[in-house]
Scaffold this motif. Structure first.
Motif, mmCIF file in Angstrom:
data_model
loop_
_atom_site.group_PDB
_atom_site.id
_atom_site.type_symbol
_atom_site.label_atom_id
_atom_site.label_comp_id
_atom_site.label_asym_id
_atom_site.label_seq_id
_atom_site.Cartn_x
_atom_site.Cartn_y
_atom_site.Cartn_z
ATOM 1 N N ILE A 1 22.196 14.303 -40.160
ATOM 2 C CA ILE A 1 21.519 15.548 -40.517
ATOM 3 C C ILE A 1 21.420 16.388 -39.251
ATOM 4 O O ILE A 1 21.061 15.896 -38.196
ATOM 5 C CB ILE A 1 20.086 15.293 -41.037
ATOM 6 N N ILE B 1 20.441 2.796 -40.194
ATOM 7 C CA ILE B 1 19.410 1.772 -40.408
ATOM 8 C C ILE B 1 18.205 2.290 -41.183
ATOM 9 O O ILE B 1 17.207 1.599 -41.302
ATOM 10 C CB ILE B 1 18.933 1.180 -39.062
ATOM 11 N N GLY B 2 18.272 3.517 -41.674
ATOM 12 C CA GLY B 2 17.168 4.002 -42.484
ATOM 13 C C GLY B 2 15.998 4.544 -41.687
ATOM 14 O O GLY B 2 14.956 4.875 -42.255
ATOM 15 N N SER B 3 16.149 4.618 -40.375
ATOM 16 C CA SER B 3 15.088 5.226 -39.574
ATOM 17 C C SER B 3 15.736 5.941 -38.393
ATOM 18 O O SER B 3 16.935 5.829 -38.163
ATOM 19 C CB SER B 3 14.095 4.184 -39.078
ATOM 20 N N MET B 4 14.925 6.675 -37.646
ATOM 21 C CA MET B 4 15.494 7.518 -36.601
ATOM 22 C C MET B 4 15.994 6.735 -35.394
ATOM 23 O O MET B 4 16.792 7.242 -34.610
ATOM 24 C CB MET B 4 14.480 8.581 -36.158
ATOM 25 N N PHE C 1 12.174 7.903 -26.856
ATOM 26 C CA PHE C 1 11.644 6.879 -27.758
ATOM 27 C C PHE C 1 12.748 5.866 -28.019
ATOM 28 O O PHE C 1 13.847 6.250 -28.404
ATOM 29 C CB PHE C 1 11.226 7.553 -29.072
ATOM 30 N N ILE D 1 15.380 8.027 -29.844
ATOM 31 C CA ILE D 1 15.375 9.491 -29.783
ATOM 32 C C ILE D 1 15.609 9.928 -28.340
ATOM 33 O O ILE D 1 14.923 9.468 -27.422
ATOM 34 C CB ILE D 1 14.034 10.066 -30.296
ATOM 35 N N ILE E 1 20.231 13.974 -36.318
ATOM 36 C CA ILE E 1 19.836 12.611 -36.692
ATOM 37 C C ILE E 1 21.076 11.907 -37.226
ATOM 38 O O ILE E 1 21.716 12.401 -38.148
ATOM 39 C CB ILE E 1 18.755 12.619 -37.793
ATOM 40 N N ASP F 1 24.294 8.355 -42.219
ATOM 41 C CA ASP F 1 23.799 9.668 -42.630
ATOM 42 C C ASP F 1 23.587 10.523 -41.385
ATOM 43 O O ASP F 1 22.974 10.085 -40.427
ATOM 44 C CB ASP F 1 22.460 9.527 -43.368
ATOM 45 N N VAL G 1 17.782 17.509 -29.451
ATOM 46 C CA VAL G 1 16.996 16.301 -29.710
ATOM 47 C C VAL G 1 17.873 15.440 -30.597
ATOM 48 O O VAL G 1 18.222 15.825 -31.718
ATOM 49 C CB VAL G 1 15.662 16.626 -30.414
ATOM 50 N N THR H 1 21.931 8.115 -38.608
ATOM 51 C CA THR H 1 21.304 6.836 -38.839
ATOM 52 C C THR H 1 22.097 5.929 -39.773
ATOM 53 O O THR H 1 22.687 6.381 -40.756
ATOM 54 C CB THR H 1 19.862 7.022 -39.382
#
Lengths: 132, 126
Positions: free
Chosen positions: B27, B42-45, B69, B48, B38, B25, B98, B40
Motif C-alpha cells: 500500500i 505477515i499481516g502486520s507492519m 520500530f 518501520i 507498507i 500486500d 516512511v 507486508t
C-alpha cells in the motif's frame, strides 16, 4: 456534521482493507481519517485540515495485564496529542494500532471529537475485538 | 489496484503480488510531506523505517535512513529504504519516506522485487 466521503478499497487478496473518509467537526475544522486494516494490525492516519503526516505512534495491548504499551516513533514526545488517542484506541478495541496524527496540540475538544468519530467508524466496520 | 477518491487529500494506491509463493500486500499513501509505503507478507507492519533527504539545492542530496520500530540489525531493510528514497528524490519530490516492511525473510531477491514493484507504483502518487 456530515460525512462527505467513504470508500472501501479492497486489495484483490482481501488481506488489506483501506477506508478513507472526512468529517466536519465543530467549528471550521475538517477531519480526515484513513484506516488501513491488516490482518493483525491497524494503521490509522488522522488529518486536521491538511494532508500532513504528523507524528507517528505505536500502541498495543500488553497481556495478561490490562495495560497498554504506547511509544512515539516519529515526531518526538513533546507533543502528545496522538499518544492519548492511540492508547485509548487500544484500550477500547484491543487492537494492535499504529497511529499517525497531525492534530494541533492543546485542543482536547478536537482530540476527543476525532477519537470518537474514529472509534465509531472502527466499530461500524467491524474491526474491533472484544475487550481484553 | 485502484486509487482512492480524488477529493480525499491523501492519494492511495495498492497492489497485491506473489513473491516466491508468499502473498505480498503493498500500500502506498502520499501525504503532503511524507510518503508511506507498507509492504507486508505477515499481516502486520513489521519493521518501520524513516528515510529523509538532506542536503541543499546546490549540492548533491544525501540521505539519512533510520529504523524507528522493529529490526535494527537487518541491513537489507535499510538498503531497500535507501533505494526508494533515492528514487523518490530523483523523481523530483522532497518528501520523507516512511517504509514499513513485514516480510518473512530478508533476502536480496525479495527486496529487489519489492523495490521494483513499489517504484513502478510510486509514479501514480508522487
Amino acid at each position: 456534521m456530515e460525512e462527505t466521503n467513504t470508500e472501501n478499497i479492497g486489495c484483490q487478496s482481501d488481506g488489506v482493507q483501506l477506508t478513507c473518509f472526512s468529517e466536519q467537526s465543530d467549528g471550521d475544522v475538517l477531519l480526515h481519517f484513513q484506516i488501513i486494516r491488516l490482518q493483525k494490525q491497524i494503521y490509522v492516519w488522522i488529518g486536521c485540515n491538511s494532508a500532513s503526516f504528523g507524528h507517528l505512534y505505536a500502541a498495543l495491548p500488553t497481556r495478561p495485564s490490562n495495560a497498554v504499551g504506547v511509544t512515539s516513533l516519529i515526531g518526538g514526545s513533546s507533543d502528545n496529542t496522538g499518544f492519548g488517542i492511540a492508547r485509548r484506541l487500544v484500550l477500547k478495541t484491543g487492537l494492535n494500532v499504529v497511529l499517525a496524527c497531525n492534530l494541533p496540540k492543546n485542543n482536547p475538544m478536537l482530540e476527543a471529537s476525532a477519537e470518537k468519530k474514529l472509534l465509531q467508524k472502527l466499530i461500524s466496520l467491524g474491526y474491533t475485538k472484544p475487550q481484553i | 489496484m485502484r486509487s482512492s477518491d480524488p477529493a480525499f487529500p491523501v492519494r492511495n494506491t495498492s497492489l497485491c503480488l506473489d513473491i516466491n509463493g508468499h502473498k505480498t500486500d503493498i500500500i502506498i499513501s502520499s501525504y503532503e510531506d511524507h510518503i508511506l509505503v507498507i509492504a507486508t507478507q505477515i499481516g502486520s507492519m513489521g519493521t518501520i523505517l524513516q528515510a529523509r533527504k538532506e542536503g541543499g539545492v546546490t549540492s548533491d542530496p544525501t540521505y539519512s535512513i533510520s529504523v524507528v520500530f522493529g529490526k535494527r540489525d537487518e541491513p537489507m531493510l535499510i538498503a531497500c529504504a535507501r533505494q526508494l528514497i533515492e528514487h523518490i528524490s530523483n523523481s523530483g519530490s522532497s518528501k520523507t519516506l516512511v517504509l514499513s516492511l513485514g516480510l518473512r525473510d530478508h533476502s536480496l531477491g525479495i527486496l529487489k522485487s519489492i523495490v521494483s514493484a513499489v517504484t513502478e507504483k510510486l509514479a501514480e502518487v508522487i
